[in-house]
Design a protein around this motif. Structure first.
Motif, PDB file in Angstrom:
ATOM      1  N   ASN A   1       5.149  10.631   3.554  1.00 55.32           N
ATOM      2  CA  ASN A   1       6.148  10.771   4.622  1.00 55.32           C
ATOM      3  C   ASN A   1       5.907   9.828   5.798  1.00 55.32           C
ATOM      4  OD1 ASN A   1       7.783  12.710   3.357  1.00 55.32           O
ATOM      5  ND2 ASN A   1       6.300  14.292   3.871  1.00 55.32           N
ATOM      6  N   ALA A   2       5.260   8.712   5.537  1.00 52.20           N
ATOM      7  CA  ALA A   2       5.073   7.655   6.531  1.00 52.20           C
ATOM      8  C   ALA A   2       5.445   6.337   5.865  1.00 52.20           C
ATOM      9  CB  ALA A   2       3.631   7.623   7.012  1.00 52.20           C
ATOM     10  N   PRO A   3       6.034   5.419   6.599  1.00 52.78           N
ATOM     11  CA  PRO A   3       6.386   4.129   5.999  1.00 52.78           C
ATOM     12  C   PRO A   3       5.136   3.305   5.695  1.00 52.78           C
ATOM     13  CG  PRO A   3       6.967   4.149   8.337  1.00 52.78           C
ATOM     14  CD  PRO A   3       6.467   5.509   8.002  1.00 52.78           C
ATOM     15  N   ASP A   4       5.003   2.895   4.447  1.00 54.84           N
ATOM     16  CA  ASP A   4       3.854   2.107   4.007  1.00 54.84           C
ATOM     17  C   ASP A   4       4.347   0.810   3.373  1.00 54.84           C
ATOM     18  OD1 ASP A   4       1.876   4.240   4.535  1.00 54.84           O
ATOM     19  OD2 ASP A   4       2.828   5.240   2.841  1.00 54.84           O
ATOM     20  N   GLY A   5       3.549  -0.248   3.464  1.00 55.29           N
ATOM     21  CA  GLY A   5       3.909  -1.523   2.861  1.00 55.29           C
ATOM     22  C   GLY A   5       4.248  -1.371   1.385  1.00 55.29           C
ATOM     23  N   GLY A   6       5.394  -1.917   0.984  1.00 53.45           N
ATOM     24  CA  GLY A   6       5.827  -1.822  -0.405  1.00 53.45           C
ATOM     25  C   GLY A   6       6.780  -0.674  -0.672  1.00 53.45           C
TER      26      GLY A   6
ATOM     27  N   GLY B   1       4.533  -4.037   6.244  1.00 49.91           N
ATOM     28  CA  GLY B   1       3.180  -3.792   6.737  1.00 49.91           C
ATOM     29  C   GLY B   1       3.249  -3.174   8.121  1.00 49.91           C
ATOM     30  N   ARG B   2       2.112  -2.755   8.636  1.00 53.70           N
ATOM     31  CA  ARG B   2       2.051  -2.090   9.935  1.00 53.70           C
ATOM     32  C   ARG B   2       2.094  -3.108  11.066  1.00 53.70           C
ATOM     33  NH1 ARG B   2       3.308   3.138   9.764  1.00 53.70           N
ATOM     34  NH2 ARG B   2       2.370   3.358  11.810  1.00 53.70           N
ATOM     35  N   ALA B   3       2.803  -2.740  12.133  1.00 52.55           N
ATOM     36  CA  ALA B   3       2.810  -3.525  13.372  1.00 52.55           C
ATOM     37  C   ALA B   3       1.785  -2.950  14.339  1.00 52.55           C
ATOM     38  CB  ALA B   3       4.202  -3.502  14.005  1.00 52.55           C
ATOM     39  N   ASP B   4       1.703  -1.599  14.371  1.00 47.46           N
ATOM     40  CA  ASP B   4       0.748  -0.899  15.220  1.00 47.46           C
ATOM     41  C   ASP B   4       0.613   0.521  14.686  1.00 47.46           C
ATOM     42  OD1 ASP B   4       2.931   0.622  16.299  1.00 47.46           O
ATOM     43  OD2 ASP B   4       3.241  -0.890  17.854  1.00 47.46           O
ATOM     44  N   ALA B   5       0.064   1.416  15.478  1.00 44.56           N
ATOM     45  CA  ALA B   5      -0.204   2.782  15.005  1.00 44.56           C
ATOM     46  C   ALA B   5       1.058   3.584  14.710  1.00 44.56           C
ATOM     47  CB  ALA B   5      -1.064   3.525  16.030  1.00 44.56           C
ATOM     48  N   THR B   6       2.203   3.204  15.312  1.00 45.96           N
ATOM     49  CA  THR B   6       3.421   4.012  15.122  1.00 45.96           C
ATOM     50  C   THR B   6       4.598   3.239  14.542  1.00 45.96           C
ATOM     51  OG1 THR B   6       4.161   3.574  17.394  1.00 45.96           O
ATOM     52  CG2 THR B   6       2.820   5.573  17.025  1.00 45.96           C
TER      53      THR B   6
ATOM     54  N   LEU C   1       8.385   0.190  -4.252  1.00 45.23           N
ATOM     55  CA  LEU C   1       8.751  -0.993  -5.015  1.00 45.23           C
ATOM     56  C   LEU C   1       7.561  -1.382  -5.875  1.00 45.23           C
ATOM     57  CD1 LEU C   1      11.148  -2.959  -5.217  1.00 45.23           C
ATOM     58  CD2 LEU C   1      10.005  -4.366  -3.504  1.00 45.23           C
ATOM     59  N   ASP C   2       7.817  -1.834  -7.101  1.00 44.85           N
ATOM     60  CA  ASP C   2       6.700  -2.246  -7.944  1.00 44.85           C
ATOM     61  C   ASP C   2       6.063  -3.514  -7.361  1.00 44.85           C
ATOM     62  OD1 ASP C   2       7.833  -4.740  -9.596  1.00 44.85           O
ATOM     63  OD2 ASP C   2       9.406  -3.211  -9.441  1.00 44.85           O
ATOM     64  N   ARG C   3       4.787  -3.706  -7.683  1.00 48.55           N
ATOM     65  CA  ARG C   3       4.006  -4.794  -7.090  1.00 48.55           C
ATOM     66  C   ARG C   3       4.613  -6.167  -7.389  1.00 48.55           C
ATOM     67  NH1 ARG C   3      -0.970  -5.372  -4.137  1.00 48.55           N
ATOM     68  NH2 ARG C   3      -0.824  -7.538  -3.546  1.00 48.55           N
TER      69      ARG C   3
ATOM     70  N   ALA D   1       0.831  -1.210   0.000  1.00 46.58           N
ATOM     71  CA  ALA D   1       0.000   0.000   0.000  1.00 46.58           C
ATOM     72  C   ALA D   1       0.862   1.255   0.000  1.00 46.58           C
ATOM     73  CB  ALA D   1      -0.926  -0.013   1.211  1.00 46.58           C
ATOM     74  N   PRO D   2       1.808   1.386  -0.964  1.00 48.35           N
ATOM     75  CA  PRO D   2       2.688   2.563  -0.940  1.00 48.35           C
ATOM     76  C   PRO D   2       1.939   3.862  -1.231  1.00 48.35           C
ATOM     77  CG  PRO D   2       3.065   1.264  -2.927  1.00 48.35           C
ATOM     78  CD  PRO D   2       2.083   0.503  -2.087  1.00 48.35           C
ATOM     79  N   LYS D   3       2.273   4.898  -0.440  1.00 46.05           N
ATOM     80  CA  LYS D   3       1.733   6.253  -0.635  1.00 46.05           C
ATOM     81  C   LYS D   3       2.855   7.234  -0.315  1.00 46.05           C
ATOM     82  CE  LYS D   3      -2.149   4.904   1.712  1.00 46.05           C
ATOM     83  NZ  LYS D   3      -2.431   4.757   3.020  1.00 46.05           N
ATOM     84  N   ARG D   4       3.024   8.249  -1.114  1.00 42.07           N
ATOM     85  CA  ARG D   4       4.018   9.295  -0.810  1.00 42.07           C
ATOM     86  C   ARG D   4       3.414  10.237   0.215  1.00 42.07           C
ATOM     87  NH1 ARG D   4       9.422   9.122  -2.212  1.00 42.07           N
ATOM     88  NH2 ARG D   4       9.624   8.067  -4.188  1.00 42.07           N
TER      89      ARG D   4
END
Length: 174
Positions: free
Chosen positions: A63-68, A93-98, A153-155, A58-61
């Motif tokens: 400024n937060a680390p996102d899966g991929g 992927g996310r472990a928790d909120a932070t 990273l590409d899918r 779920a990559p999104k620019r």
């Protein structure tokens, strides 16, 4: 010089009080390594693989680390002695909120090594060196410990890494 003379010289050399080879040089102290930045508790830490993890792309620019995404963060050395360096990691992927789960990248070649999966080249490395993912070391990356987003990273390549991790640890893919 005859054989007997060489033998006598070798035997006498074993009893010399001073070494025939120059003394070993002490290496210079290692250069200081980068230290984690950010608020206390925001350090990236190595962890044991969790029993359950859903690998998400779920990559999104934002400024937060996102899966991929491949992001840069301070990563501790394997010796766990307080040293480490800035390096790219792939967010799984996310472990928790932070915090997010991640695996580290290396540009050191690891062809044929089952602990590493070839990733190829990408925007995360300005020199465009081939990279490998270390599938045996897992990290928790705190949002505040992320230095910068490097690339999404590409899918297809994410799916290759996710398949290797799912096979190794029994994790699911989202």
């Amino acid at each position: 010089m005859g054989t007997a003379s060489r033998l006598l010289s070798a035997v006498l050399g074993m009893f010399r009080s001073t070494p025939t080879a120059p003394p070993a040089r002490h290496s210079a102290p290692a250069a200081p390594t980068a230290r984690p930045s950010g608020p206390r508790g925001s350090e990236t830490v190595e962890i044991d693989p969790p029993r359950h993890l859903t690998l998400s792309y779920a990559p999104k620019r934002d400024n937060a680390p996102d899966g991929g995404e491949i992001v840069w963060t301070w990563v501790p050395y394997e010796e766990r002695d307080g040293r480490g360096k800035d390096r790219p990691v792939l967010i799984l992927g996310r472990a928790d909120a932070t915090r997010s789960y991640a695996v580290r990248l290396t540009s050191k070649p690891h062809d044929g090594d089952r602990q590493y999966v070839s990733l190829g080249t990408g925007e995360w490395d300005p020199q465009r060196r081939p990279s490998w993912i270390d599938v045996e070391q897992l990290y928790l990356v705190h949002d505040a410990g992320m230095r910068r987003e490097a690339a999404a990273l590409d899918r297809a390549r994410f799916d290759v890494i996710a398949a290797a991790l799912a096979a190794r640890y029994g994790w699911s893919r989202g």
